[in-house]
Enzyme design. Structure first.
Site, PDB file in Angstrom:
ATOM      1  N   SER A 290       0.829  -1.195   0.000  1.00 50.42           N
ATOM      2  CA  SER A 290       0.000   0.000   0.000  1.00 50.42           C
ATOM      3  C   SER A 290       0.871   1.256   0.000  1.00 50.42           C
ATOM      4  O   SER A 290       1.600   1.506  -0.955  1.00 50.42           O
ATOM      5  CB  SER A 290      -0.970  -0.043   1.187  1.00 50.42           C
ATOM      6  OG  SER A 290      -1.982   0.920   1.064  1.00 50.42           O
TER       7      SER A 290
ATOM      8  N   ASP B 205      -8.978  -4.539  -6.178  1.00 56.52           N
ATOM      9  CA  ASP B 205      -8.628  -3.652  -5.069  1.00 56.52           C
ATOM     10  C   ASP B 205      -9.728  -2.617  -4.847  1.00 56.52           C
ATOM     11  O   ASP B 205     -10.131  -1.917  -5.777  1.00 56.52           O
ATOM     12  CB  ASP B 205      -7.306  -2.938  -5.377  1.00 56.52           C
ATOM     13  CG  ASP B 205      -6.684  -2.282  -4.147  1.00 56.52           C
ATOM     14  OD1 ASP B 205      -7.435  -1.825  -3.269  1.00 56.52           O
ATOM     15  OD2 ASP B 205      -5.445  -2.230  -4.079  1.00 56.52           O
TER      16      ASP B 205
ATOM     17  N   HIS C 190      -7.544  -5.348  -1.618  1.00 51.84           N
ATOM     18  CA  HIS C 190      -6.339  -4.633  -1.191  1.00 51.84           C
ATOM     19  C   HIS C 190      -5.420  -5.527  -0.363  1.00 51.84           C
ATOM     20  O   HIS C 190      -4.198  -5.469  -0.467  1.00 51.84           O
ATOM     21  CB  HIS C 190      -6.731  -3.396  -0.395  1.00 51.84           C
ATOM     22  CG  HIS C 190      -5.596  -2.457  -0.145  1.00 51.84           C
ATOM     23  ND1 HIS C 190      -4.881  -1.872  -1.167  1.00 51.84           N
ATOM     24  CD2 HIS C 190      -5.034  -2.005   1.008  1.00 51.84           C
ATOM     25  CE1 HIS C 190      -3.944  -1.095  -0.664  1.00 51.84           C
ATOM     26  NE2 HIS C 190      -3.998  -1.163   0.652  1.00 51.84           N
TER      27      HIS C 190
END
Length: 813
Positions: free
Chosen positions: A680, A753, A787
C-alpha cells in the site's frame, strides 16, 4: 496454380515466424498457474493457527474460535456484487470477504482441555459472534449455499442450536442483536417479497447517467465500488433492505418492524427502547452508503416508532479538511450509565475547520420519555470523539484535532452542566512515551462498560512505552487534583507481557498476555497485590518452531539530521555475527507522518514480541539466508508551518540510507545487495526509493498508488488538494518520474482492489510506463483479490514471486 503456391509459401513463412517468435523472450504476458514457494517458506506460510479467544467478563469462560488461515480461490470466486461501498455475496447475503470460523470449543478457566461444542452445522462457516447480556449464550451466523442462518451456543452445556433457516441479511451492518431478556434476538431478515437482482448485462438503459453540480465544492476521496446507474440503485435497495424479526430461542418468530434499509440498531441499557438508523434516497454516485441520507428513529421495545430524532441529508459536500464534519446531530448513542438517555454531538463551527471558534463541538443529552428539550452537557475545544461514562456525577469526554495531533480529555459532571469541565489530559496523541493510558472500566447492572470510580480516583492501564522499551503499567489517577500514583508496572526483561483486561481492579486481578520471540502468546491471570506468578489459562503451541533459533534484535540508529530511528533485525540461525560474511538484506517499511521530531523518533517495537511470519512480512526470507530488517522506521516530519510531504523524498531516502549505513557498519550486510519492499503506502515508498536513490538493488511493491493526480483531493495524511500543491503531488508520484527508474521492480496488485486511491489501474498504468521506458519490471495481478490478499493460492503465489525476484536480482545478482 500461382495462388496455391503463394498460399503455401505464406503458410511456410508464417510457421517459421512462429518458431522464431517462440524462441525470443517476449516482454508481455506470462502464462502461469498458481505456484508455491520453497519448502523453507511453505512450512511457515501454510500451517494451522491456534484459535481466536473470546473471554467472558469475569474471566471464567474462554470460547475458542477455530479458523483456516486463508480462504480458497474457490471461495473468492463465489458470486459477488459491489455496490455503494459494500462487497457482498448475493446468495448468502453476507460480506463476500468475511473470514469464517469452522469450529467452536469452550474452556473453563483453570482447565487445560477445552470441550467441543456439540450440534454445530456441517461444513461450518461461522461469523458475527455475539454474547447474550448475561453471557450464558453466544449467537452466531452460519452461511450455507442458500443463505445465512442464525444459531446460538448454550455455554453451560456446550450445545449449539439452529434458530432460523437462511433468511438472515448480513449485507449491511450487524445482522442481529440480543434483547435484554437473554431469550430472544432481533434479526435483520430478507424481506419475503424481495425481487431478484437484475444483471447489469441484461438491464436495458432508459437514458444517460447525468451528474450535476451547481457551484458547491464537493472534495471527496476516490472511493471505490460506488453506485453507477439506476440498476445499481435498485439492486442496492434489494440487497440492503431487511425486515426486522424477533426470534426466540425456540425458533418462534414475529415481525418487529417493516422493511427498510437498516444501518444501525441499538437497544437502550434497560432494553426498553431502540435507536434505529435507516438509509433513504436520494443516493449518490460519489460517496459510499454511509454518507447517504438517513433517519435516526426512536422506537420502543415492541418496534413502535416514538419519534424521529434526526434527518441527515446526503453528505457529498463537506467543508475542506480532515476535521470537517456535517452539521446537526451526529454520533447519537445511549449513555451507558443511565437506563435510557440519548446523547449526541453538534458542530459549533458549522463543521468547517477553517472557522475560528472557542469551541468546536457541544454534546447534548435527552432522557426518557424524550419529551423535554435537550440539555447541554459540555463543549469541546477540538472535535468531539467520544465519552466514557462513569456514574451520575462523573464522566470523561475526549476530543482531538488532526492538524496539531492534539487530544484532550475532560472530566465533567453530567448532572451539573454549570460546573465547568476540567481538562485532565492535553497531549500529542502521536507521543507514545507520554501516553497516560486508558481508564479501567467494568460492567454495570445493565452490562455496559463504565468507569471504575473509587471515591475521587479512577484507574489507568497504559502500554508504558519509553526509551527503555515497553513496560505496561497501572496508575491510580486523582480526578480532584490530577495527581497520579503508579500502582504496578511490568518488567518485561526476557518476555513481553501486556495487560489485556482488568477483571477486578480493586482486588488487583488482571488478564495478561505473555509472549516471547519463540513463545506463542498465551493468556494468564495475574494479581498485582500478590507475589505469586501469573496463572496460565490458555496453552497454545508455537506453530513456527522452525524459526525458534533465528536471531532477533531491535536496532537503534539515527538519520543524518539526528532523528532517532529503529527497526527489527532478523539474522539466520546459522549466521555467525562475529564472522565477516556479508548477507543480502530485505528491508520492509511503511512511512508515517508526524508533526514533531520527538514523537517521530520514539521506539514502539520490542525484541520480545513473538516472531509471527505472515504474508505481509518479509521474515520468511531469514530462513533462506537473508538478513531482514522489518518494520523499519520511516517517519516523515513536518514541524510548524511545514507539512511532512514538503520534503517527502528527501526524508524517505534519508531513512533508508541511515538503516543501510548502520547495518553495513555492523558488518552484517552486503550493501550492494539490498532490496526494499512494502504494501500500500509502503509500495508507494518502494517505487519512490528505487526512482530517487541508488541504495537498492531491487524492490517489491504491493497494492500501491503511483500517480497522485488520480487522488486529487488528498491521500494518506495529505490534506491539500492537487491544485493547492501541484508540485508536491507531481514530485511524490513515481509515475511522473518513470524515466528515472533504475532498478528491477516487482509490482503485485489485487485485481479487485477496493481501497480508496489504490485502484488496480495504478499498477497497470505504472507498469505500462516503466515497460515503455525500458525498465526491468514484472506485474502480477491476483484474480479476485482486494487490497489485502485472502486466498491460500494467492498468498503462496506472491511468496513464490517474491522469492524468485529476490533470488534473481538480490542474492544471485
Amino acid at each position: 496454380m500461382f495462388n496455391l503456391i503463394y498460399i503455401n509459401m505464406r503458410k511456410i513463412v508464417l510457421a517459421l515466424s512462429l518458431v522464431i517468435m517462440a524462441s525470443i523472450p517476449l516482454h508481455s504476458q506470462v502464462d502461469i498457474a498458481y505456484q508455491e514457494p520453497s519448502k523453507e517458506i511453505l512450512q511457515l506460510a501454510d500451517v494451522p493457527l491456534p484459535p481466536r479467544t473470546v473471554i467472558n467478563n469475569d474471566g471464567s469462560i474462554i470460547v475458542l474460535l477455530y479458523r483456516s488461515q486463508y480462504k480458497s480461490i474457490v471461495e473468492l470466486s463465489e458470486p459477488e456484487i459491489k455496490l455503494a461501498g459494500i462487497r457482498t455475496n448475493p446468495v448468502t447475503n453476507m460480506s463476500s470477504r468475511t473470514n469464517f470460523s469452522n469450529n467452536i470449543k469452550v474452556q473453563k478457566t483453570g482447565e487445560k482441555d477445552a470441550v467441543q461444542v456439540k450440534g454445530l452445522p456441517e461444513n461450518p462457516r461461522l461469523a458475527n459472534f455475539s454474547w447474550s447480556s448475561d453471557q450464558s449464550k453466544l449467537a452466531f451466523t452460519n452461511s450455507v449455499s442458500t443463505g445465512t442462518e442464525l444459531w446460538y451456543v448454550d455455554i453451560a452445556s456446550a450445545q449449539a442450536y439452529k434458530l432460523t433457516e437462511g433468511i438472515v441479511n448480513a449485507n449491511l451492518g450487524s445482522p442481529f442483536r440480543w434483547f435484554k431478556d437473554n431469550n430472544s434476538i432481533l434479526v435483520n431478515a430478507i424481506p419475503s417479497n424481495r425481487e431478484p437482482i437484475v444483471s447489469k448485462s441484461e438491464a436495458i438503459p432508459q437514458g444517460p447517467v447525468v451528474s450535476v453540480n451547481e457551484g458547491k465544492k464537493a472534495q471527496n476521496r476516490t472511493y471505490q465500488d460506488l453506485l453507477k446507474d439506476k440498476t445499481d440503485e435498485d439492486n442496492f435497495i434489494k440487497l440492503a433492505e431487511s425486515e426486522l424479526l424477533k426470534v426466540d430461542l425456540n425458533g418462534k418468530t414475529q415481525k418487529w418492524a417493516d422493511k427498510a434499509i437498516y444501518r444501525r440498531i441499538s437497544f437502550s441499557p434497560d432494553g426498553e427502547y431502540a435507536l434505529v438508523s435507516t438509509i433513504k434516497k436520494p443516493f449518490s454516485y460519489l460517496v459510499p452508503y454511509y454518507r447517504f441520507p438517513s433517519d435516526y428513529l426512536l422506537m420502543d421495545v415492541n418496534g413502535n416508532k416514538i419519534k424521529t430524532l434526526e434527518e441527515v441529508p446526503l453528505i457529498e459536500d463537506l467543508p475542506k479538511g480532515f476535521m470537517a464534519e456535517r452539521t446537526g446531530k451526529r454520533d447519537i448513542s445511549w449513555r451507558d450509565d443511565q437506563p435510557a438517555t440519548l446523547y449526541w454531538a453538534e458542530a459549533l463551527d458549522k463543521g468547517d475547520p477553517e472557522i475560528e471558534v472557542e469551541y468546536r463541538d457541544q454534546v447534548l443529552q435527552l432522557a426518557a420519555p424524550f419529551t423535554d428539550q435537550p440539555s447541554t452537557l459540555l463543549k469541546t475545544i477540538n472535535r468531539y470523539s467520544g465519552i466514557l461514562w462513569g456514574d451520575a456525577n462523573n464522566a470523561i469526554a475526549y476530543d482531538y484535532w488532526w492538524n496539531t495531533r492534539n487530544t484532550k480529555a475532560y472530566h465533567f459532571n453530567p448532572a451539573n452542566s454549570r460546573k465547568k469541565p476540567v481538562v485532565i489530559i492535553d497531549r500529542n496523541y502521536q507521543d507514545r512515551y507520554s501516553d497516560p493510558g486508558e481508564p479501567v472500566t467494568h460492567k454495570n447492572k445493565w452490562n455496559r462498560e463504565v468507569l471504575v470510580i473509587d471515591k475521587s480516583y479512577i484507574y489507568m492501564i497504559g502500554e508504558g512505552y519509553s526509551d527503555k522499551g515497553k513496560r505496561p503499567f497501572i496508575d491510580r489517577f486523582n480526578l480532584a487534583n490530577k495527581s497520579t500514583k503508579r500502582l504496578f508496572q511490568l518488567d518485561n526483561k526476557d518476555k513481553l507481557e501486556d495487560i489485556t483486561k482488568a477483571l477486578d481492579i480493586k482486588k488487583g486481578t488482571l488478564i495478561t498476555r505473555i509472549e516471547s520471540p519463540t513463545e506463542y502468546p498465551n493468556y494468564y491471570i495475574r494479581n498485582i497485590k500478590s507475589r505469586q506468578s501469573p496463572k496460565q489459562i490458555t496453552f497454545f503451541k508455537n506453530p513456527f518452531e522452525s524459526m525458534s533459533k533465528v536471531y532477533k534484535e531491535v536496532i537503534n540508529y539515527k538519520r543524518d539530521d539526528g532523528l532517532p530511528l529503529s527497526g527489527t533485525l532478523y539474522l539466520p540461525a546459522s549466521y555467525n555475527r562475529n564472522s565477516k560474511e556479508k548477507l543480502p538484506l530485505i528491508m520492509w517499511a511503511y512511512p508515517k507522518e508526524y508533526k514533531d521530531k520527538s514523537s517521530a523518533g520514539q521506539v514502539t517495537s520490542s525484541a520480545n514480541e513473538f516472531t509471527y511470519p505472515y504474508y505481509g512480512s518479509p521474515i520468511y526470507w531469514v530462513m533462506k539466508g537473508y538478513a531482514v530488517l522489518d518494520d523499519a522506521a520511516f517517519p516523515i516530519v513536518g514541524e510548524g508551518n511545514n507539512e511532512p510531504n514538503d520534503s517527502f523524498i528527501k526524508q524517505l531516502v534519508g531513512n533508508a540510507k541511515a538503516a543501510i549505513d548502520t547495518l553495513d557498519k555492523m558488518g552484517y550486510i552486503d550493501r550492494t545487495k539490498v532490496a526494499i519492499g512494502g504494501h500500500s503506502y509502503g509500495a508507494f515508498m518502494t517505487a519512490n526509493l528505487l526512482t530517487h536513490s541508488n541504495l537498492f538493488a531491487a524492490g517489491v511493491a504491493r497494492s500501491g498508488a503511483y500517480n497522485r493526480t488520480l487522488t486529487p483531493f488528498g491521500f494518506q495524511s495529505e490534506e491539500r488538494n492537487y491544485w493547492e500543491a501541484p508540485e508536491i503531488y507531481n514530485q511524490m508520484s513515481p509515475f511522473m518520474h518513470a524515466e528515472k527508474m533504475k532498478h528491477p521492480l516487482l509490482l503485485i496488485h489485487g485485481a479487485e482492489d477496493n481501497n480508496p486511491g489504490t485502484y488496480t489501474m495504478q499498477s497497470e498504468r505504472y507498469f505500462n510506463a516503466l515497460k515503455g521506458l525500458g525498465a526491468t519490471v514484472r506485474l502480477v495481478l491476483l484474480p479476485k483479490e482486494s487490497h489485502g490478499y485472502r486466498s491460500r493460492e494467492s498468498v503462496l503465489h506472491i511468496l513464490w514471486e517474491q522469492d524468485q525476484w529476490f533470488e534473481k536480482y538480490l542474492k544471485n545478482k
